[in-house]
Design a protein around this motif. Structure first.
Motif, PDB file in Angstrom:
ATOM      1  N   ALA A 135       0.814  -1.216   0.000  1.00 10.89           N
ATOM      2  CA  ALA A 135       0.000   0.000   0.000  1.00 10.89           C
ATOM      3  C   ALA A 135       0.847   1.265   0.000  1.00 10.89           C
ATOM      4  N   ASN A 136       2.134   1.154   0.359  1.00 10.56           N
ATOM      5  CA  ASN A 136       2.991   2.337   0.397  1.00 10.56           C
ATOM      6  C   ASN A 136       3.248   2.942  -0.975  1.00 10.56           C
ATOM      7  N   THR A 137       2.943   2.210  -2.030  1.00  6.53           N
ATOM      8  CA  THR A 137       3.114   2.755  -3.374  1.00  6.53           C
ATOM      9  C   THR A 137       1.853   3.449  -3.869  1.00  6.53           C
ATOM     10  N   PHE A 138       0.792   3.432  -3.045  1.00  4.02           N
ATOM     11  CA  PHE A 138      -0.500   4.008  -3.417  1.00  4.02           C
ATOM     12  C   PHE A 138      -0.819   5.221  -2.544  1.00  4.02           C
ATOM     13  N   VAL A 139      -1.299   6.287  -3.165  1.00  2.00           N
ATOM     14  CA  VAL A 139      -1.796   7.437  -2.415  1.00  2.00           C
ATOM     15  C   VAL A 139      -3.049   7.057  -1.639  1.00  2.00           C
ATOM     16  N   PHE A 140      -3.901   6.210  -2.275  1.00  2.09           N
ATOM     17  CA  PHE A 140      -5.176   5.834  -1.663  1.00  2.09           C
ATOM     18  C   PHE A 140      -5.187   4.364  -1.266  1.00  2.09           C
ATOM     19  N   TRP A 141      -5.822   4.094  -0.134  1.00  6.96           N
ATOM     20  CA  TRP A 141      -6.004   2.715   0.300  1.00  6.96           C
ATOM     21  C   TRP A 141      -7.225   2.091  -0.368  1.00  6.96           C
ATOM     22  N   ASP A 142      -8.384   2.751  -0.243  1.00  7.89           N
ATOM     23  CA  ASP A 142      -9.562   2.294  -0.976  1.00  7.89           C
ATOM     24  C   ASP A 142      -9.972   3.434  -1.911  1.00  7.89           C
ATOM     25  N   ALA A 143     -11.177   3.392  -2.429  1.00  2.82           N
ATOM     26  CA  ALA A 143     -11.560   4.360  -3.459  1.00  2.82           C
ATOM     27  C   ALA A 143     -11.824   5.761  -2.927  1.00  2.82           C
ATOM     28  N   SER A 144     -11.782   5.931  -1.606  1.00  2.00           N
ATOM     29  CA  SER A 144     -12.068   7.248  -1.035  1.00  2.00           C
ATOM     30  C   SER A 144     -11.109   7.700   0.062  1.00  2.00           C
ATOM     31  N   HIS A 145     -10.254   6.794   0.553  1.00  2.00           N
ATOM     32  CA  HIS A 145      -9.458   7.119   1.736  1.00  2.00           C
ATOM     33  C   HIS A 145      -7.959   6.949   1.503  1.00  2.00           C
ATOM     34  N   PRO A 146      -7.154   7.811   2.132  1.00  2.00           N
ATOM     35  CA  PRO A 146      -5.703   7.742   1.954  1.00  2.00           C
ATOM     36  C   PRO A 146      -5.094   6.475   2.540  1.00  2.00           C
ATOM     37  N   SER A 147      -3.977   6.075   1.983  1.00  2.00           N
ATOM     38  CA  SER A 147      -3.175   4.995   2.558  1.00  2.00           C
ATOM     39  C   SER A 147      -2.478   5.508   3.812  1.00  2.00           C
ATOM     40  N   GLU A 148      -1.920   4.596   4.589  1.00  2.00           N
ATOM     41  CA  GLU A 148      -1.205   4.994   5.803  1.00  2.00           C
ATOM     42  C   GLU A 148      -0.038   5.919   5.470  1.00  2.00           C
ATOM     43  N   LYS A 149       0.697   5.615   4.409  1.00  2.00           N
ATOM     44  CA  LYS A 149       1.828   6.470   4.046  1.00  2.00           C
ATOM     45  C   LYS A 149       1.348   7.880   3.710  1.00  2.00           C
ATOM     46  N   MET A 150       0.249   7.986   2.979  1.00  2.00           N
ATOM     47  CA  MET A 150      -0.294   9.303   2.655  1.00  2.00           C
ATOM     48  C   MET A 150      -0.726  10.016   3.938  1.00  2.00           C
ATOM     49  N   ASN A 151      -1.347   9.289   4.852  1.00  2.00           N
ATOM     50  CA  ASN A 151      -1.743   9.890   6.126  1.00  2.00           C
ATOM     51  C   ASN A 151      -0.540  10.429   6.881  1.00  2.00           C
ATOM     52  N   TYR A 152       0.566   9.693   6.817  1.00  2.00           N
ATOM     53  CA  TYR A 152       1.790  10.144   7.484  1.00  2.00           C
ATOM     54  C   TYR A 152       2.278  11.467   6.886  1.00  2.00           C
ATOM     55  N   LEU A 153       2.290  11.543   5.575  1.00  2.00           N
ATOM     56  CA  LEU A 153       2.729  12.769   4.919  1.00  2.00           C
ATOM     57  C   LEU A 153       1.819  13.942   5.281  1.00  2.00           C
ATOM     58  N   LEU A 154       0.517  13.694   5.294  1.00  2.00           N
ATOM     59  CA  LEU A 154      -0.438  14.751   5.646  1.00  2.00           C
ATOM     60  C   LEU A 154      -0.234  15.209   7.089  1.00  2.00           C
ATOM     61  N   ALA A 155       0.042  14.260   7.971  1.00  2.00           N
ATOM     62  CA  ALA A 155       0.268  14.605   9.377  1.00  2.00           C
ATOM     63  C   ALA A 155       1.488  15.496   9.534  1.00  2.00           C
ATOM     64  N   MET A 156       2.601  15.112   8.915  1.00  2.00           N
ATOM     65  CA  MET A 156       3.821  15.888   9.047  1.00  2.00           C
ATOM     66  C   MET A 156       3.674  17.274   8.416  1.00  2.00           C
ATOM     67  N   LYS A 157       2.970  17.343   7.309  1.00  3.60           N
ATOM     68  CA  LYS A 157       2.735  18.644   6.674  1.00  3.60           C
ATOM     69  C   LYS A 157       1.868  19.521   7.571  1.00  3.60           C
ATOM     70  N   SER A 158       0.853  18.942   8.203  1.00  8.48           N
ATOM     71  CA  SER A 158      -0.010  19.706   9.114  1.00  8.48           C
ATOM     72  C   SER A 158       0.777  20.247  10.294  1.00  8.48           C
ATOM     73  N   LEU A 159       1.679  19.433  10.834  1.00  6.90           N
ATOM     74  CA  LEU A 159       2.502  19.874  11.963  1.00  6.90           C
ATOM     75  C   LEU A 159       3.423  21.015  11.552  1.00  6.90           C
ATOM     76  N   ASN A 160       3.819  21.013  10.298  1.00 13.42           N
ATOM     77  CA  ASN A 160       4.727  22.032   9.800  1.00 13.42           C
ATOM     78  C   ASN A 160       4.015  23.313   9.393  1.00 13.42           C
ATOM     79  N   SER A 161       2.682  23.251   9.260  1.00 16.14           N
ATOM     80  CA  SER A 161       1.940  24.418   8.787  1.00 16.14           C
ATOM     81  C   SER A 161       0.929  24.874   9.831  1.00 16.14           C
ATOM     82  N   ALA A 162      -0.324  24.492   9.689  1.00 17.14           N
ATOM     83  CA  ALA A 162      -1.385  25.000  10.575  1.00 17.14           C
ATOM     84  C   ALA A 162      -1.112  24.708  12.040  1.00 17.14           C
TER      85      ALA A 162
END
Length: 355
Positions: free
Chosen positions: A322-349
């Motif tokens: 799943a680490n090669t996919f942005v999405f896990w299912d047809a509507s939700h992010p994979s764990e790796k994508m969630n990790y990236l979003l989390a780190m970006k959020s900590l760095n911004s808002a």
């Protein structure tokens, strides 16, 4: 730029080389409190009679012990990674999970329900927890917290906690743009419906502020027209549903206007809009830069329209990594994508709450 913000930015430079590693920021945040939909629901839907569940394989296959918890992901949510980075537990529990109590909830809790929206009509579609009921659970939680640690300490914790609200996508995609008895499209133009949703967001934020919340991050909408399910619906035209992406951008502008109004009206509120639209756009259009190979379908099953019970362990098409996919299912992010979003959020808002 402060030392702590420099550290967070430095962490971002490492996340591609060390995906899903544990990072921790020196923080005095005592708790993380979540409201919203599947993006922040770690399993509340397990406890209610709804068809929208994910507490079965292969959901959670990359979670601790390979356990399907009710998270719509192969592993952890973005808010789990945020909690860990703040020095709090590595997962945020669902309020309705009987395996947890007020001791755990004092450091982090989610009232979110997959499939819900700002609009009560959205939660009616799949019989999930409406936003007003999430607030009712929050009120109950406050009373439990006061009994657990005393009124003064509980009130201080509520003031110092970070509140993350992630909601709105279902109002548009599952409600407005989907024909059905709960659809608002016969009643409103899209501009009118956005204004209606903003008025609900206004009331919601005002209410949790009244209950003690001060540090609030409200997530903007992302590229909703680029979700694999939306690409499938738009297959005849190819690619993303740009009209729906434009609606998301318009809604985000209204969120910024609302935030300005609330900051002027509510003394002491620290309200930020967590806007990751451009960041997600860069990932979707430059996936190899982030280590992804697939952006247009999910890992689970064909990844074109499956989620929930259509994403199950019997399907032979689910991808091995799943680490090669942005999405896990047809509507939700994979764990790796969630990790990236989390780190970006900590760095911004969220960085505004850590300085």
């Amino acid at each position: 730029m402060g030392t702590r913000q420099q550290f967070i930015r430095g962490v971002l430079l490492l996340i591609i080389l060390v995906p899903q590693s544990s990072v921790q920021i020196s923080s005095t945040v005592p708790a993380i409190i979540l409201f919203g939909d599947s993006t922040v629901d770690p399993g509340n839907n397990n406890a209610i009679p709804t068809l929208l569940k994910s507490n079965f394989d292969p959901y959670g296959r990359d979670f601790y012990g390979g356990k399907p918890t009710g998270r719509f992901c192969n592993g952890r949510l973005a808010t789990d990674f945020i909690s860990e980075a703040l020095g709090l537990p590595p997962t945020v529990p669902a309020y309705l999970d009987p395996d947890y109590g007020i001791r755990e909830f004092a450091a982090g809790v989610s009232f979110a329900s997959a499939g819900t929206g700002l609009d009560n009509a959205t939660s009616d579609i799949l019989a999930v927890i409406p936003l007003w009921e999430e607030v009712a659970y929050f009120k109950e939680y406050i009373q439990r917290l006061k009994r657990y640690m005393g009124k003064a300490k509980a009130q201080r914790r509520l003031r110092e906690a970070i509140y993350i609200v992630s909601i709105g996508t279902n109002d548009l995609l599952a409600n407005y743009y989907t024909p059905g008895i709960h659809s608002r499209s016969p009643q409103f133009t899209i501009d009118q419906y956005q204004a209606f949703l903003i008025s609900i967001a206004d009331s919601f934020i005002t209410e949790i502020y009244r209950l003690g919340a001060r540090k609030i991050s409200f997530s903007s909408l992302s590229l909703i027209g680029c979700l694999p399910m939306q690409r499938t619906i738009n297959a005849a035209n190819g690619g993303c549903f740009e009209e729906r992406n434009n609606v998301a951008r318009e809604f985000n502008l209204k969120l910024y206007q609302l935030a300005g109004s609330l900051r002027a009206r509510l003394p002491g509120i620290k309200l930020v809009i967590s806007d990751l639209y451009d960041y997600v756009q860069d990932i979707l259009f430059n996936p190899s830069k982030y280590g992804f190979e697939n952006v247009d379908r999910g890992c689970c099953s064909t990844g074109m329209f499956e989620m929930g019970f259509l994403c199950n362990a019997m399907d032979p098409f689910t991808c091995p990594d799943a680490n090669t996919f942005v999405f896990w299912d047809a509507s939700h992010p994979s764990e790796k994508m969630n990790y990236l979003l989390a780190m970006k959020s900590l760095n911004s808002a969220l960085a505004q709450f850590l300085s």
